[in-house]
Design an enzyme around this catalytic site. Sequence first.
Site, PDB file in Angstrom:
ATOM      1  NE  ARG A 175      -2.403  -1.331   3.439  1.00 21.57           N
ATOM      2  CZ  ARG A 175      -1.933  -0.546   4.391  1.00 21.57           C
ATOM      3  NH1 ARG A 175      -2.083   0.768   4.308  1.00 21.57           N
ATOM      4  NH2 ARG A 175      -1.333  -1.059   5.438  1.00 21.57           N
ATOM      5  CE  LYS A 320      -6.484  -4.004   5.879  1.00 27.46           C
ATOM      6  NZ  LYS A 320      -5.399  -4.870   5.854  1.00 27.46           N
ATOM      7  CG  HIS A 339      -6.473  -4.166  11.168  1.00 29.10           C
ATOM      8  ND1 HIS A 339      -5.150  -3.830  11.231  1.00 29.10           N
ATOM      9  CD2 HIS A 339      -6.581  -5.031  10.122  1.00 29.10           C
ATOM     10  CE1 HIS A 339      -4.481  -4.449  10.264  1.00 29.10           C
ATOM     11  NE2 HIS A 339      -5.333  -5.185   9.590  1.00 29.10           N
ATOM     12  CB  SER A 357       0.907  -5.600   8.069  1.00 29.55           C
ATOM     13  OG  SER A 357       1.091  -6.436   6.970  1.00 29.55           O
ATOM     14  CE  LYS A 361      -4.384  -8.191  10.924  1.00 33.29           C
ATOM     15  NZ  LYS A 361      -2.952  -7.862  10.876  1.00 33.29           N
ATOM     16  CB  THR A 362      -3.916 -14.239   8.031  1.00 34.68           C
ATOM     17  OG1 THR A 362      -4.354 -12.930   7.678  1.00 34.68           O
ATOM     18  CG2 THR A 362      -4.456 -15.230   7.013  1.00 34.68           C
ATOM     19  CG  ASP A 376      -7.210  -7.898   7.520  1.00 35.20           C
ATOM     20  OD1 ASP A 376      -6.211  -7.940   8.250  1.00 35.20           O
ATOM     21  OD2 ASP A 376      -7.435  -6.961   6.747  1.00 35.20           O
ATOM     22  NE  ARG A 441      -0.055  -9.291   2.158  1.00 31.56           N
ATOM     23  CZ  ARG A 441      -0.607  -8.930   3.287  1.00 31.56           C
ATOM     24  NH1 ARG A 441      -1.670  -9.578   3.740  1.00 31.56           N
ATOM     25  NH2 ARG A 441      -0.107  -7.944   3.981  1.00 31.56           N
TER      26      ARG A 441
HETATM   27  N1  LIG Z   1       5.213 -17.400  16.375  1.00 30.20           N
HETATM   28  C1  LIG Z   1       4.555 -16.985  15.298  1.00 30.20           C
HETATM   29  N2  LIG Z   1       3.271 -16.578  15.387  1.00 30.20           N
HETATM   30  C2  LIG Z   1       2.596 -16.118  14.306  1.00 30.20           C
HETATM   31  N3  LIG Z   1       3.118 -16.056  13.067  1.00 30.20           N
HETATM   32  C3  LIG Z   1       4.398 -16.452  12.891  1.00 30.20           C
HETATM   33  C4  LIG Z   1       5.166 -16.931  13.994  1.00 30.20           C
HETATM   34  N4  LIG Z   1       6.393 -17.243  13.527  1.00 30.20           N
HETATM   35  C5  LIG Z   1       6.394 -16.990  12.212  1.00 30.20           C
HETATM   36  N5  LIG Z   1       5.189 -16.515  11.798  1.00 30.20           N
HETATM   37  C6  LIG Z   1       4.864 -16.081  10.406  1.00 30.20           C
HETATM   38  O1  LIG Z   1       4.517 -14.703  10.449  1.00 30.20           O
HETATM   39  C7  LIG Z   1       3.553 -14.394   9.444  1.00 30.20           C
HETATM   40  C8  LIG Z   1       2.311 -13.780  10.051  1.00 30.20           C
HETATM   41  O2  LIG Z   1       1.576 -13.219   8.991  1.00 30.20           O
HETATM   42  P1  LIG Z   1      -0.007 -13.077   8.933  1.00 30.20           P
HETATM   43  O3  LIG Z   1      -0.675 -14.096   9.768  1.00 30.20           O
HETATM   44  O4  LIG Z   1      -0.399 -13.024   7.502  1.00 30.20           O
HETATM   45  O5  LIG Z   1      -0.129 -11.631   9.580  1.00 30.20           O
HETATM   46  P2  LIG Z   1      -1.330 -10.621   9.536  1.00 30.20           P
HETATM   47  O6  LIG Z   1      -2.537 -11.353   9.088  1.00 30.20           O
HETATM   48  O7  LIG Z   1      -1.433 -10.116  10.935  1.00 30.20           O
HETATM   49  O8  LIG Z   1      -0.887  -9.556   8.580  1.00 30.20           O
HETATM   50  C9  LIG Z   1       3.223 -15.687   8.741  1.00 30.20           C
HETATM   51  O9  LIG Z   1       3.997 -15.746   7.574  1.00 30.20           O
HETATM   52  C10 LIG Z   1       3.670 -16.758   9.772  1.00 30.20           C
HETATM   53  O10 LIG Z   1       4.045 -17.954   9.164  1.00 30.20           O
HETATM   54  C1  LIG Z   2      -3.406  -6.298   3.508  1.00 30.33           C
HETATM   55  C2  LIG Z   2      -2.936  -5.671   4.525  1.00 30.33           C
HETATM   56  O1  LIG Z   2      -3.130  -6.140   5.800  1.00 30.33           O
HETATM   57  P1  LIG Z   2      -2.522  -7.343   6.654  1.00 30.33           P
HETATM   58  O2  LIG Z   2      -1.069  -7.357   6.393  1.00 30.33           O
HETATM   59  O3  LIG Z   2      -2.874  -6.911   8.032  1.00 30.33           O
HETATM   60  O4  LIG Z   2      -3.192  -8.621   6.279  1.00 30.33           O
HETATM   61  C3  LIG Z   2      -2.294  -4.373   4.348  1.00 30.33           C
HETATM   62  O5  LIG Z   2      -1.940  -3.780   5.356  1.00 30.33           O
HETATM   63  O6  LIG Z   2      -2.154  -3.944   3.178  1.00 30.33           O
HETATM   64 CA   LIG Z   3      -4.808  -6.432   7.789  1.00 25.76          CA
HETATM   65 MN   LIG Z   4      -3.686 -10.801   7.392  1.00 27.37          MN
END
Ligand SMILES: Nc1ncnc2c1ncn2[C@@H]1O[C@H](COP(=O)(O)OP(=O)(O)O)[C@@H](O)[C@H]1O
Ligand SMILES: C=C(OP(=O)(O)O)C(=O)O
Ligand SMILES: [Ca+2]
Ligand SMILES: [Mn+2]
Length: 657
Positions: A175, A320, A339, A357, A361-362, A376, A441
């Site tokens: 972004r 977003k 969020h 980010s 979360k995911t 999200d 992604r």
């Molecule tokens: N202890 C941990 N807890 C959560 N995620 C972890 C950990 N160690 C490594 N990771 C990695 O960190 C990243 C977290 O990203 P994601 O869940 O997509 O974040 P968000 O959704 O908050 O943007 C993933 O690639 C995951 O595999």
């Molecule tokens: C897609 C996004 O969110 P997140 O990394 O929290 O999934 C973003 O911040 O552009």
């Molecule tokens: Ca997000």
């Molecule tokens: Mn996410």
Amino acid sequence: MSGNLAKIDTRTKRDDEEICHDDSATPVKAQTIDELHSLQMKKSAPSTPIKGGGAGSARSSFDSAVSDQDHRNKQQLQSISASLASLTRETGPKVVKGDPASTRKAAETPKLSSHHATATATPTPNISDSSLKFTHILYNLSPAELYEQAIKYEKGSFITSSGALATLSGAKTGRSPRDKRVVKDESTAKELWWGKGSPNIEMDEQTFLVNRERAVDYLCSLDKVFVNDQYLNWDPNHRIKVRIVSARAYHSLFMHNMCIRPTPEELEDFGTPDFTIYNSGQFPCNRYTHYMTSSTSIDINLARREMVILGTQYAGEMKKGLFSLMHYLMPKRQILSLHSGCNMGKDGDVALFFGLSGTGKTTLSTDHNRYLIGDDEHCWSENGVSNIEGGCYAKCIDLVREKEPDIWNAIKFGTVVENVVFDEHTREVDYSDRSVSENTRAAYPIEYIPNAKIPCVGPHPKNVILLACDAFGVLPPVSKLSLAQTMYHFISGYTALVAGTEDGIKEPQATFSACFGAAFIMLHPTKYAAMLAEKMKKHGATGWLVNTGWSGGRYGSGNRIKLAYTRKIIDAIHSGSLLNADYSKTEVFGLEIPTVVEGVPSEILDPVNTWSDKKAYNDNLLNLGGLFKRNFEVFLNHKIGTDNKLAEEILAAGPRF
Ligand SMILES: Nc1ncnc2c1ncn2[C@@H]1O[C@H](COP(=O)(O)OP(=O)(O)O)[C@@H](O)[C@H]1O
Ligand SMILES: C=C(OP(=O)(O)O)C(=O)O
Ligand SMILES: [Ca+2]
Ligand SMILES: [Mn+2]
């Protein structure tokens, strides 16, 4: 016949069977390859069942169903034409549905002219060339159709070995928050959060119209545009209708996956959208335009209910941007927008996962033992929680099947994977390859996760988990928070990641993002915080702080906490066992940390134990405490809710030294 054994034919021979066929099927009734091709595609079944009377009236009710259908089609085209109308020419383009390259549909073109019924044979003096052409609308295409469009017309589109559509988002792979603008008018001047720390950089109405015109003219100049009509928010009482107009099949498929998909019946009655996105993608803004500081501009106009995107093709801007809209619309209805990820246990216990980010979360809301409500964006209303979206957007850098099987398996036909690198022959994705971007992604419909909860709604949350990826390695893997501490950390919105991991060791960069989503909030952070406090208190939710980042030293000397351990910690929160554990209090941050968590080595629970250099630990701890204090200064003079007592408690819940 050339085989070794003659075919056994038990039928009696007829004249026309003199020639021996090597299959027994009747030959196709086509004379040319085009005829053959036309047999291949049958018309989609009408989505509205033919209503009405008994056997006698069958024909006339069929006729009226057909004319109903015609009428709705016409209305739909009028509505799309109106969306694409230039504000200075005051009339919409001539629109027609279908791909201009498809001969079958192109033949229908002249008959289906729209709205612009005034188009006459002789151009009037003020008519422009743009009104002489048709704009072809590819309306809510299916994933298969969008794959074909992408592969035929968009460079960098390929099918991966698992069936996903690999795409390139162009020069921008993330972004552009500094290029986001919000129209400041009389009412938004009062309502929104402006100034230092706010994500809302102002623009005036006139400049918005200049950019809108630029986007619309660009889109209408194309042979074809994609239009998606979809929904936001699974709560039926607060559903928002959105229309996305875009130039790329990639964008259309991305939003097909990320927004809620209407049924064919819902689509017929869609009517006028509540909000419209004009995504011009690669077409830049004009830098001579007031307020423009680059060739990228993402502009939101709440009064007009519109958003314009110029000069970036990163699809996450649309997702977003709509989230920003919800952060404005929902609080007006006393609904808190969040969020956060969200999931639910077998007994109906709901957990929220807040975090910036990359904090998890995911990953952590996608849990094989629980129902996924969303990864999200959520709403928390009087009735419980609801997902805003219809899909998930997972980071896939270093994705491995064993650690994240549900996300791995969701990357199949229909899923968009952005900026990944794959083998030129096998089309197998190498998730460890960062050549195009670190921010690779996958966007997939939520039902691609086997235990998704459809509809994506749930009861009031029992646990509120704040995720921080602490690259300083001083926050405990888990701590239980008081309500005031939860608010303090929610308003702070801390994480520290390490930007690029390639060119040797870099300093962890502390980020504070109010409400764990400062880039998307519209009102002052204390407004959301007050609503969260009120809801958590009312429904008895417990707050937790979970560090998904470093342990045993900061980035460079320690290691990231194993995902398997974080999952065990989250399990203990869900089950309720952690609520009743023994706790001790940490220095500086005053966090309550458990002495035992099942499945996690006890020595890592207090971070001081994992550092061999105790002085370094202390220095890093105090440094981080100082960063928190400095960040919180801007909130010191704000009231939170009606109660000054809460504001004082929240301030006291920060680090002390
Ligand atoms: N202890 C941990 N807890 C959560 N995620 C972890 C950990 N160690 C490594 N990771 C990695 O960190 C990243 C977290 O990203 P994601 O869940 O997509 O974040 P968000 O959704 O908050 O943007 C993933 O690639 C995951 O595999
Ligand atoms: C897609 C996004 O969110 P997140 O990394 O929290 O999934 C973003 O911040 O552009
Ligand atoms: Ca997000
Ligand atoms: Mn996410």
